[in-house]
Design a protein around this motif. Sequence first.
Motif, PDB file in Angstrom:
ATOM      1  N   ARG A  14       8.876  -0.216  10.899  1.00 43.35           N
ATOM      2  CA  ARG A  14       9.560  -1.305  10.191  1.00 43.35           C
ATOM      3  C   ARG A  14       9.773  -0.945   8.720  1.00 43.35           C
ATOM      4  NH1 ARG A  14       9.825  -7.243  10.536  1.00 43.35           N
ATOM      5  NH2 ARG A  14       9.941  -6.846  12.771  1.00 43.35           N
ATOM      6  N   ALA A  15       8.764  -0.323   8.085  1.00 43.35           N
ATOM      7  CA  ALA A  15       8.855   0.021   6.660  1.00 43.35           C
ATOM      8  C   ALA A  15       9.552   1.358   6.411  1.00 43.35           C
ATOM      9  CB  ALA A  15       7.460   0.040   6.044  1.00 43.35           C
ATOM     10  N   LYS A  16       9.833   2.097   7.512  1.00 46.15           N
ATOM     11  CA  LYS A  16      10.485   3.408   7.420  1.00 46.15           C
ATOM     12  C   LYS A  16       9.648   4.402   6.599  1.00 46.15           C
ATOM     13  CE  LYS A  16      15.219   1.711   8.015  1.00 46.15           C
ATOM     14  NZ  LYS A  16      14.993   0.353   8.387  1.00 46.15           N
ATOM     15  N   VAL A  17       8.350   4.418   6.929  1.00 49.62           N
ATOM     16  CA  VAL A  17       7.415   5.352   6.294  1.00 49.62           C
ATOM     17  C   VAL A  17       6.524   5.951   7.374  1.00 49.62           C
ATOM     18  CG1 VAL A  17       7.390   4.090   4.088  1.00 49.62           C
ATOM     19  CG2 VAL A  17       5.691   3.549   5.838  1.00 49.62           C
ATOM     20  N   GLU A  29      -5.675   2.488  -1.177  1.00 44.45           N
ATOM     21  CA  GLU A  29      -5.656   3.732  -1.945  1.00 44.45           C
ATOM     22  C   GLU A  29      -4.463   3.782  -2.896  1.00 44.45           C
ATOM     23  OE1 GLU A  29      -5.991   7.215   0.484  1.00 44.45           O
ATOM     24  OE2 GLU A  29      -7.671   6.386   1.623  1.00 44.45           O
ATOM     25  N   ASN A  30      -4.599   4.598  -3.935  1.00 37.44           N
ATOM     26  CA  ASN A  30      -3.506   4.863  -4.877  1.00 37.44           C
ATOM     27  C   ASN A  30      -2.635   5.980  -4.309  1.00 37.44           C
ATOM     28  OD1 ASN A  30      -4.501   2.974  -6.744  1.00 37.44           O
ATOM     29  ND2 ASN A  30      -5.944   4.487  -7.549  1.00 37.44           N
ATOM     30  N   GLY A  31      -1.580   6.335  -5.029  1.00 34.91           N
ATOM     31  CA  GLY A  31      -0.739   7.450  -4.610  1.00 34.91           C
ATOM     32  C   GLY A  31       0.419   7.034  -3.732  1.00 34.91           C
ATOM     33  N   VAL A  32       0.682   5.744  -3.646  1.00 39.11           N
ATOM     34  CA  VAL A  32       1.815   5.233  -2.875  1.00 39.11           C
ATOM     35  C   VAL A  32       2.792   4.627  -3.874  1.00 39.11           C
ATOM     36  CG1 VAL A  32       2.558   3.647  -1.050  1.00 39.11           C
ATOM     37  CG2 VAL A  32       0.312   4.742  -0.910  1.00 39.11           C
ATOM     38  N   SER A  33       4.060   5.012  -3.762  1.00 40.68           N
ATOM     39  CA  SER A  33       5.051   4.489  -4.705  1.00 40.68           C
ATOM     40  C   SER A  33       5.159   2.972  -4.560  1.00 40.68           C
ATOM     41  CB  SER A  33       6.420   5.127  -4.453  1.00 40.68           C
ATOM     42  OG  SER A  33       7.010   4.573  -3.293  1.00 40.68           O
ATOM     43  N   PRO A  34       5.503   2.296  -5.637  1.00 47.15           N
ATOM     44  CA  PRO A  34       5.656   0.836  -5.571  1.00 47.15           C
ATOM     45  C   PRO A  34       6.680   0.390  -4.525  1.00 47.15           C
ATOM     46  CG  PRO A  34       5.595   1.553  -7.858  1.00 47.15           C
ATOM     47  CD  PRO A  34       5.652   2.795  -7.023  1.00 47.15           C
ATOM     48  N   ALA A  39       7.432  -2.234   0.695  1.00 50.80           N
ATOM     49  CA  ALA A  39       8.019  -2.226   2.045  1.00 50.80           C
ATOM     50  C   ALA A  39       6.930  -2.345   3.110  1.00 50.80           C
ATOM     51  CB  ALA A  39       8.842  -0.952   2.257  1.00 50.80           C
ATOM     52  N   ILE A  40       5.826  -1.650   2.890  1.00 49.62           N
ATOM     53  CA  ILE A  40       4.718  -1.677   3.858  1.00 49.62           C
ATOM     54  C   ILE A  40       4.081  -3.068   3.890  1.00 49.62           C
ATOM     55  CG2 ILE A  40       2.388  -0.793   4.316  1.00 49.62           C
ATOM     56  CD1 ILE A  40       3.481   1.951   3.195  1.00 49.62           C
ATOM     57  N   LEU A  41       3.808  -3.628   2.733  1.00 47.63           N
ATOM     58  CA  LEU A  41       3.191  -4.961   2.684  1.00 47.63           C
ATOM     59  C   LEU A  41       4.105  -6.017   3.305  1.00 47.63           C
ATOM     60  CD1 LEU A  41       1.506  -4.801  -0.843  1.00 47.63           C
ATOM     61  CD2 LEU A  41       0.394  -4.658   1.406  1.00 47.63           C
ATOM     62  N   LYS A  42       5.416  -5.878   3.105  1.00 49.59           N
ATOM     63  CA  LYS A  42       6.354  -6.809   3.721  1.00 49.59           C
ATOM     64  C   LYS A  42       6.336  -6.653   5.243  1.00 49.59           C
ATOM     65  CE  LYS A  42      11.169  -8.424   3.643  1.00 49.59           C
ATOM     66  NZ  LYS A  42      10.938  -9.144   4.856  1.00 49.59           N
TER      67      LYS A  42
END
Length: 185
Positions: A14-17, A29-34, A39-42
């Motif tokens: 769904r988030a295309k990741v 964790e850190n290191g994930v672009s905003p 997109a992931i949280l949505k």
Amino acid sequence: PSQRRPTIRDVARRAKVSKSLVSMVTRGENGVSPVSRTAILKAIDDLGYRPNLMARSLVQRRTRILGVTISDLRNPFFGTVVSGIQDRARELEYQVLFNTGDRDPALEEAAIESLLQLRVDGLILASPRVDEAVVARAAAAVPVVVLNRDTSDDATDSVTNDNVRGARLAVEHLAGLGHRRIAFI
């Protein structure tokens, strides 16, 4: 009938990741672009996704869960103990599972066994009534701390009150206030 639970793959699609990026976000964790994080949280929100902590624990080989048995839930002493355990566990990012044997050693042994079967990372036994051998068997599987009871097992830590010193301090305090007839109930 209930619908199939969404998986990490569903969120990633769904988030295309990638799945690993979803995993990084769910672990905080850190290191994930905003942009990716949003997109992931949505996707997580849209799908109603919940991470599978059992699957994560298999990969990490730990559950981040502490098991606690309390011998007597009716004893008000344990309210403060439970609160302290819960507060410290939360600080260390652990969950706590509480169980009781209801003052019955056989039921308490079964409670300990069920917590071990759930693969807790450690056990806290609050005023256990089980035999020392039961405590030793548990300590052979996971770290064990016994509260309010001394233990002779070197593999088990114990935290106890110094009742003799406490009584001495109480009597000294009351005597210092001029009291001479002191009762202990």
